[in-house]
Scaffold this active site. Structure first.
Site, PDB file in Angstrom:
ATOM      1  N   HIS A  37       5.764  28.814  11.915  1.00 42.53           N
ATOM      2  CA  HIS A  37       7.197  29.014  12.163  1.00 42.53           C
ATOM      3  C   HIS A  37       8.026  28.289  11.095  1.00 42.53           C
ATOM      4  O   HIS A  37       9.045  28.798  10.631  1.00 42.53           O
ATOM      5  CB  HIS A  37       7.583  28.455  13.538  1.00 42.53           C
ATOM      6  CG  HIS A  37       6.913  29.142  14.687  1.00 42.53           C
ATOM      7  ND1 HIS A  37       5.948  28.536  15.460  1.00 42.53           N
ATOM      8  CD2 HIS A  37       7.068  30.396  15.192  1.00 42.53           C
ATOM      9  CE1 HIS A  37       5.543  29.372  16.400  1.00 42.53           C
ATOM     10  NE2 HIS A  37       6.198  30.510  16.260  1.00 42.53           N
ATOM     11  N   GLN A  61       6.251  40.705  27.687  1.00 46.24           N
ATOM     12  CA  GLN A  61       5.167  41.020  26.755  1.00 46.24           C
ATOM     13  C   GLN A  61       3.820  40.427  27.178  1.00 46.24           C
ATOM     14  O   GLN A  61       2.851  40.502  26.435  1.00 46.24           O
ATOM     15  CB  GLN A  61       5.535  40.586  25.336  1.00 46.24           C
ATOM     16  CG  GLN A  61       5.605  39.094  25.090  1.00 46.24           C
ATOM     17  CD  GLN A  61       6.169  38.783  23.708  1.00 46.24           C
ATOM     18  OE1 GLN A  61       7.357  38.927  23.459  1.00 46.24           O
ATOM     19  NE2 GLN A  61       5.317  38.366  22.781  1.00 46.24           N
TER      20      GLN A  61
HETATM   21  O1  PAF Z   1       5.847  36.533  17.816  1.00 45.02           O
HETATM   22  C1  PAF Z   1       6.449  36.065  18.800  1.00 45.02           C
HETATM   23  O2  PAF Z   1       6.564  34.846  18.981  1.00 45.02           O
HETATM   24  C2  PAF Z   1       7.045  37.021  19.819  1.00 45.02           C
HETATM   25  O3  PAF Z   1       6.253  38.143  19.995  1.00 45.02           O
HETATM   26  C3  PAF Z   1       8.511  37.396  19.527  1.00 45.02           C
HETATM   27  C4  PAF Z   1       8.634  38.187  18.235  1.00 45.02           C
HETATM   28  C5  PAF Z   1       9.360  36.150  19.456  1.00 45.02           C
HETATM   29  C6  PAF Z   1       9.049  38.285  20.663  1.00 45.02           C
HETATM   30  O4  PAF Z   1       8.990  37.632  21.886  1.00 45.02           O
END
Ligand code: PAF
Length: 283
Positions: A37, A61
């Site tokens: 990140h 998700q």
């Molecule tokens: O990659 C992630 O951390 C997640 O899939 C995202 C893009 C923040 C969507 O919730």
């Protein structure tokens, strides 16, 4: 870093910046931030006037038997990284703000979202696309920064952005790895010591198979079979190993880059990794 939980408040702040002609860079995350990140934040900081990040562990998700409840959460530590990297705004909505009672819309990206991760995690990409569409709608960034580690996610979201004319440029940044090759992931936190010691084998096998694919020593199908064979006696369980066209995620076509990717269950973690193989001319 300013932390805002309300979508309208976040929209107003970013709109004021845009109104002054400032370029907005956006890094969407689910928190538990690591150096992967950090590399996205740094690139966005370098290329944009304002740096906006989001932290939202998106229930949509996760499948019913996945790790939503134990997904690592570390807002205080995340905040320190965001401050250190010069983040202007953290959008950290509540689940209720994102999905108020009665929320039913889903964004599907058929085709690109169906194979690989989509086959193993039904509904996953609809969840990702839906939440990212909402984040983009609220924050209206100029650029969104995603990691190559989640290669299929980047491809699915780029298609969504194109098809829905969302007007954001998607920037995909290289996978960040530990010195032993393990791709950084928030889920690495689930690994026990012996699992962590074994985990770099995944990247080693991918890398070595990629080299054989690159030279033509292996075919795409042969590469998949070789990965399956080499990982058959590991401490966990291979979910899939696939060699697909790096852009369409369909069958490999002559002379086009190949995405070689795998998912592997190791203890409580499900790890994914990939490499893009650019073949020698004439292969
Ligand atoms: O990659 C992630 O951390 C997640 O899939 C995202 C893009 C923040 C969507 O919730």
């Amino acid at each position: 870093v300013r932390i805002v939980r309300d979508p309208d408040a976040a929209r107003a702040i970013v709109r004021a910046w845009r109104g002054k002609g400032e370029r907005i860079g956006f890094v969407p995350t689910m928190g538990a931030l690591h150096d992967g990140h950090r590399s996205l934040l740094r690139r966005a900081r370098r290329e944009c006037d304002r740096l906006v990040a989001s932290i939202f562990v998106n229930p949509l998700q996760f499948g019913p038997r996945e790790d939503l409840s134990r997904y690592p959460r570390s807002l205080a530590r995340d905040r320190s990284m965001l401050i250190a990297e010069g983040t202007d705004l953290l959008y950290n909505p509540s689940a209720r703000a994102m999905y108020p009672p009665g929320f039913t819309v889903r964004i599907e990206v058929p085709g690109l979202g169906d194979g690989l991760e989509g086959a193993s995690r039904p509904g996953h990409f609809a969840g990702v696309a839906t939440v990212v569409a909402k984040l983009l709608n609220t924050l209206e960034p100029d650029r969104m920064y995603l990691g190559q580690k989640d290669a299929q996610q980047a491809i699915v979201l780029s298609k969504m952005v194109r098809d829905l004319d969302l007007g954001v440029r998607v920037v995909v940044c290289p996978t960040v790895r530990e010195t032993d090759g393990l791709a950084l992931s928030s889920r690495n936190a689930y690994l026990t010591r012996p699992e962590r010691a074994w985990a770099p084998s995944l990247h080693r096998v991918l890398r070595e198979t990629a080299a054989a694919l690159r030279t033509g020593e292996m075919t795409p199908r042969g590469a998949e079979a070789s990965i399956r064979r080499r990982l058959a006696n590991g401490p966990g369980k291979l979910d899939y190993a696939r060699a697909v066209d790096a852009e369409t995620l369909g069958p490999v076509r002559t002379a086009r880059p190949i995405l070689l990717s795998l998912a592997y269950h190791l203890g409580k973690a499900r790890l994914i990794d990939n490499v893009v193989v650019r073949r020698a001319k004439g292969r």
